[in-house]
Scaffold this active site. Structure first.
Site, PDB file in Angstrom:
ATOM      1  N   SER A  79      75.343 109.919  94.393  1.00 26.97           N
ATOM      2  CA  SER A  79      73.897 109.364  94.031  1.00 26.97           C
ATOM      3  C   SER A  79      73.452 109.249  92.810  1.00 26.97           C
ATOM      4  CB  SER A  79      73.371 109.035  95.544  1.00 26.97           C
ATOM      5  OG  SER A  79      74.115 108.997  96.264  1.00 26.97           O
TER       6      SER A  79
ATOM      7  N   CYS B 157      72.597 107.548  83.893  1.00 30.10           N
ATOM      8  CA  CYS B 157      71.920 106.937  83.077  1.00 30.10           C
ATOM      9  C   CYS B 157      70.142 108.375  82.279  1.00 30.10           C
ATOM     10  CB  CYS B 157      71.399 105.596  83.168  1.00 30.10           C
ATOM     11  SG  CYS B 157      72.239 104.720  84.027  1.00 30.10           S
TER      12      CYS B 157
HETATM   13  C1  FAD Z   1      74.341 108.601  79.257  1.00 26.23           C
HETATM   14  C2  FAD Z   1      74.732 107.571  79.590  1.00 26.23           C
HETATM   15  C3  FAD Z   1      73.836 106.499  79.948  1.00 26.23           C
HETATM   16  C4  FAD Z   1      73.864 105.786  80.735  1.00 26.23           C
HETATM   17  N1  FAD Z   1      73.012 104.634  80.460  1.00 26.23           N
HETATM   18  C5  FAD Z   1      72.791 103.884  81.476  1.00 26.23           C
HETATM   19  C6  FAD Z   1      71.622 102.719  81.507  1.00 26.23           C
HETATM   20  O1  FAD Z   1      70.764 102.586  80.856  1.00 26.23           O
HETATM   21  N2  FAD Z   1      71.788 101.425  81.749  1.00 26.23           N
HETATM   22  C7  FAD Z   1      72.832 101.029  83.027  1.00 26.23           C
HETATM   23  O2  FAD Z   1      73.205  99.704  83.387  1.00 26.23           O
HETATM   24  N3  FAD Z   1      73.885 101.751  82.901  1.00 26.23           N
HETATM   25  C8  FAD Z   1      73.891 103.547  82.255  1.00 26.23           C
HETATM   26  N4  FAD Z   1      74.972 103.534  82.327  1.00 26.23           N
HETATM   27  C9  FAD Z   1      76.679 103.134  83.076  1.00 26.23           C
HETATM   28  C10 FAD Z   1      76.098 103.853  84.637  1.00 26.23           C
HETATM   29  O3  FAD Z   1      76.156 105.225  84.727  1.00 26.23           O
HETATM   30  C11 FAD Z   1      77.376 104.080  85.412  1.00 26.23           C
HETATM   31  O4  FAD Z   1      78.033 102.141  85.059  1.00 26.23           O
HETATM   32  C12 FAD Z   1      77.692 103.897  86.825  1.00 26.23           C
HETATM   33  O5  FAD Z   1      77.341 105.378  86.814  1.00 26.23           O
HETATM   34  C13 FAD Z   1      78.711 103.313  87.190  1.00 26.23           C
HETATM   35  O6  FAD Z   1      78.920 103.703  88.600  1.00 26.23           O
HETATM   36  P1  FAD Z   1      80.290 103.702  89.709  1.00 26.23           P
HETATM   37  O7  FAD Z   1      79.894 104.204  91.276  1.00 26.23           O
HETATM   38  O8  FAD Z   1      80.993 102.636  88.916  1.00 26.23           O
HETATM   39  O9  FAD Z   1      81.049 105.316  88.301  1.00 26.23           O
HETATM   40  P2  FAD Z   1      80.794 106.182  88.418  1.00 26.23           P
HETATM   41  O10 FAD Z   1      78.948 106.154  88.494  1.00 26.23           O
HETATM   42  O11 FAD Z   1      81.795 107.011  87.514  1.00 26.23           O
HETATM   43  O12 FAD Z   1      81.073 107.032  89.886  1.00 26.23           O
HETATM   44  C14 FAD Z   1      81.995 107.210  90.144  1.00 26.23           C
HETATM   45  C15 FAD Z   1      82.188 108.662  91.138  1.00 26.23           C
HETATM   46  O13 FAD Z   1      83.447 108.274  91.538  1.00 26.23           O
HETATM   47  C16 FAD Z   1      84.276 110.037  91.167  1.00 26.23           C
HETATM   48  N5  FAD Z   1      85.303 110.050  91.432  1.00 26.23           N
HETATM   49  C17 FAD Z   1      86.233 109.360  90.478  1.00 26.23           C
HETATM   50  N6  FAD Z   1      87.174 109.602  90.750  1.00 26.23           N
HETATM   51  C18 FAD Z   1      87.911 109.831  91.477  1.00 26.23           C
HETATM   52  C19 FAD Z   1      88.801 110.598  92.456  1.00 26.23           C
HETATM   53  N7  FAD Z   1      89.850 110.707  92.107  1.00 26.23           N
HETATM   54  N8  FAD Z   1      88.711 111.387  93.701  1.00 26.23           N
HETATM   55  C20 FAD Z   1      87.442 111.291  94.394  1.00 26.23           C
HETATM   56  N9  FAD Z   1      86.183 111.295  93.201  1.00 26.23           N
HETATM   57  C21 FAD Z   1      86.609 110.613  92.326  1.00 26.23           C
HETATM   58  C22 FAD Z   1      83.705 110.242  89.604  1.00 26.23           C
HETATM   59  O14 FAD Z   1      83.642 111.895  90.774  1.00 26.23           O
HETATM   60  C23 FAD Z   1      82.199 110.251  90.226  1.00 26.23           C
HETATM   61  O15 FAD Z   1      81.791 110.648  90.821  1.00 26.23           O
HETATM   62  C24 FAD Z   1      75.080 105.173  81.689  1.00 26.23           C
HETATM   63  C25 FAD Z   1      75.814 106.105  81.485  1.00 26.23           C
HETATM   64  C26 FAD Z   1      76.417 107.188  81.223  1.00 26.23           C
HETATM   65  C27 FAD Z   1      77.297 108.175  80.788  1.00 26.23           C
END
Ligand code: FAD
Length: 464
Positions: free
Chosen positions: A43, A47
């Site tokens: 969590s 961003c």
């Molecule tokens: C620098 C930066 C700035 C950003 N700014 C913005 C913003 O201003 N506004 C916005 O809307 N979005 C922004 N984003 C995008 C946003 O952070 C992502 O869209 C969001 O975090 C996606 O969430 P998620 O849960 O899909 O994936 P993630 O946050 O990538 O989480 C996926 C998780 O799965 C875990 N994982 C992956 N594969 C495995 C596996 N095989 N086994 C166990 N664990 C695994 C990873 O370790 C990770 O913790 C930004 C991203 C970055 C990098």
């Protein structure tokens, strides 16, 4: 009777939204929720990483919305940290896993599986890309590595990629007094804007002392005898090359859905590389498998094409939808229009819907209009310039896309235009909207209304 088991892979925005939502309607005696996360964090706000690097946020802990302990205690989740899912056997309903630190392996049965593995960084296959000093910005560990690299006092930082991560990192690193170069293969930074809006971003960056190179594709990272980055080579479309010194190279070339685990298990993957789900976030190929966040593809509500746009807004909403359904309720995800905002110092940048190029690709005949106005009544000392661009469908006069670049107070105006696009409004209807006015917030005709009026006139002139 033992509870059924939901296994979630990935403990960030999508995975933890799903877990929290499912837990709201199903207690631990009814649903056992096991979360596998290969990193040490849960969590967290990726961003916020550029603002941590830039020193606006003191510690990575400030970016963690809820700790592992809180998830265990508050939501009764079985959080298994630093455990990587290595394979899914969809026929047997099992997930194979490996402890990252000890290498110990195991397997877990599930009744329902939720894939929330996020996106993976695009890393070009070029010489030197693995050198010391070449870093990405994807998660909190990357942020920590970057701060450690900055303690080694790099002299030349090159950021490769002019998207929002590249721009936010340029602000952060320039703010720390470093010499910063941004290189993008596009015609301007922010390739999800049209180039005539991206150029405003490039101008602000150059004025802040950032060296901006456009039409510049990274072809080599040059290394010293110890294997550390010492420079990079860029190449233009015509083949001209340029060598620049760089002892820190930040890769911000975008991301792709991390769908490899799903693909290897035979789970349906779409043309964008994202996992295919229906609107309830259930896999199109496997009824007891769900997916949400950056690893899935969804529908763009304007082009109606499959799309994979990695944004936290989508990940949280999709996770919540999946969790509601896993908890026995009913929810659907309606698709996206790609609304996003960012900032470079005092310049706010926002976009929604289709760009000109995207609209053309989707088969629309469009008309683009641009206006310049001010963020406050022009007579106030704080009034700053704002540029609003609208992309209108000539045939229906429906707004297809909007882009805004300007001073403080500009970016959130995109939400009015996003609402209009979401509801398929015509530019006429937008121009008639009852928007607020007071001198500190805008001129009497808000820039959004001026832009819509100009689009109405331009499309009418074109159609006569
Ligand atoms: C620098 C930066 C700035 C950003 N700014 C913005 C913003 O201003 N506004 C916005 O809307 N979005 C922004 N984003 C995008 C946003 O952070 C992502 O869209 C969001 O975090 C996606 O969430 P998620 O849960 O899909 O994936 P993630 O946050 O990538 O989480 C996926 C998780 O799965 C875990 N994982 C992956 N594969 C495995 C596996 N095989 N086994 C166990 N664990 C695994 C990873 O370790 C990770 O913790 C930004 C991203 C970055 C990098």
């Amino acid at each position: 009777m033992s509870p059924s088991r939901l296994v979630i892979i990935g403990a960030d925005a999508a995975g933890m939204s799903a877990a929290a939502q499912a837990r709201r309607s199903r207690g631990p005696d009814d649903l056992d929720i096991v979360v596998l996360e290969r990193s040490s964090h849960t969590s967290y706000s990726a961003c916020g990483i550029p603002f941590w690097i830039g020193g606006e946020i003191a510690s990575a802990d400030d970016l963690v919305a809820r700790t592992v302990q809180e998830h265990r205690e508050k939501h009764h989740l079985d959080m298994r940290m630093r455990v990587e899912a290595t394979a899914i056997d969809a026929a047997a309903s099992t997930v194979a896993y490996r402890y990252v630190d000890s290498g110990r392996t195991g397997s877990l049965e599930y009744d329902q599986l939720m894939i929330a593995t996020g996106a993976e960084r695009i890393t070009p296959s070029i010489p030197g890309v693995d050198a010391t000093g070449v870093l990405g910005v994807r998660n909190l560990d990357d942020g920590g590595e970057m701060l450690a690299a900055l303690e080694r006092d790099p002299q030349h930082v090159v950021i490769v990629g002019g998207g929002y991560v590249g721009i936010e990192m340029a602000e952060a690193l320039r703010g720390r007094g470093l010499r910063v170069t941004v290189a993008t293969s596009g015609d301007q930074p922010m390739s999800n804007l049209d180039p005539d809006m991206g150029v405003l971003v490039a101008r602000a960056m150059r004025e802040a002392g950032v060296d901006v190179h456009v039409d510049a594709r990274l072809t080599h990272v040059l290394t010293d005898a110890a294997g550390a980055a010492r420079g990079i080579t860029l190449q233009s479309r015509t083949g001209t090359t340029l060598e620049l010194p760089a002892d820190l190279v930040v890769l911000g070339l975008g991301v792709r859905p991390a769908s490899g685990l799903a693909e290897a298990a035979g789970i349906a993957i779409g043309e964008t590389g994202g996992i295919q789900t229906d609107a309830s976030m259930r896999s199109r190929s496997h009824p007891n498998i769900w997916a949400a966040g950056d690893c899935v593809e969804t529908i763009h509500r304007v082009s109606l094409a499959p799309t994979a746009i990695a944004l936290g807004t989508h990940a949280n909403k999709q996770g919540r939808v999946a969790g509601t359904n896993l908890g026995g309720g009913h929810a659907t995800f309606p698709g996206v229009i790609g609304t996003a905002a960012t900032r470079f110092r005092g310049l706010e940048i926002a976009r929604t819907g289709l760009s000109e190029a995207q609209a053309r690709l989707a088969g629309f005949a469009t008309y683009s209009t641009r206006i310049e106005s001010t963020t406050q009544a022009g007579y106030l000392p704080g009034a700053e310039a704002i540029t609003v661009k609208l992309i209108t469908d000539v045939a229906s006069r429906r707004l297809l896309g909007a882009q805004i670049v300007g001073g403080t107070g500009s970016a959130k105006r995109i939400d009015v235009l996003a609402t209009a696009i979401w509801n398929s409004m015509s530019v006429e209807a937008i121009s008639e909207m009852d928007l607020s006015y007071a001198p500190p917030f805008g001129p009497v005709w808000d820039p959004v209304l001026i832009a819509a009026r100009k689009a109405v006139d331009a499309v009418a002139a074109r159609n006569t």
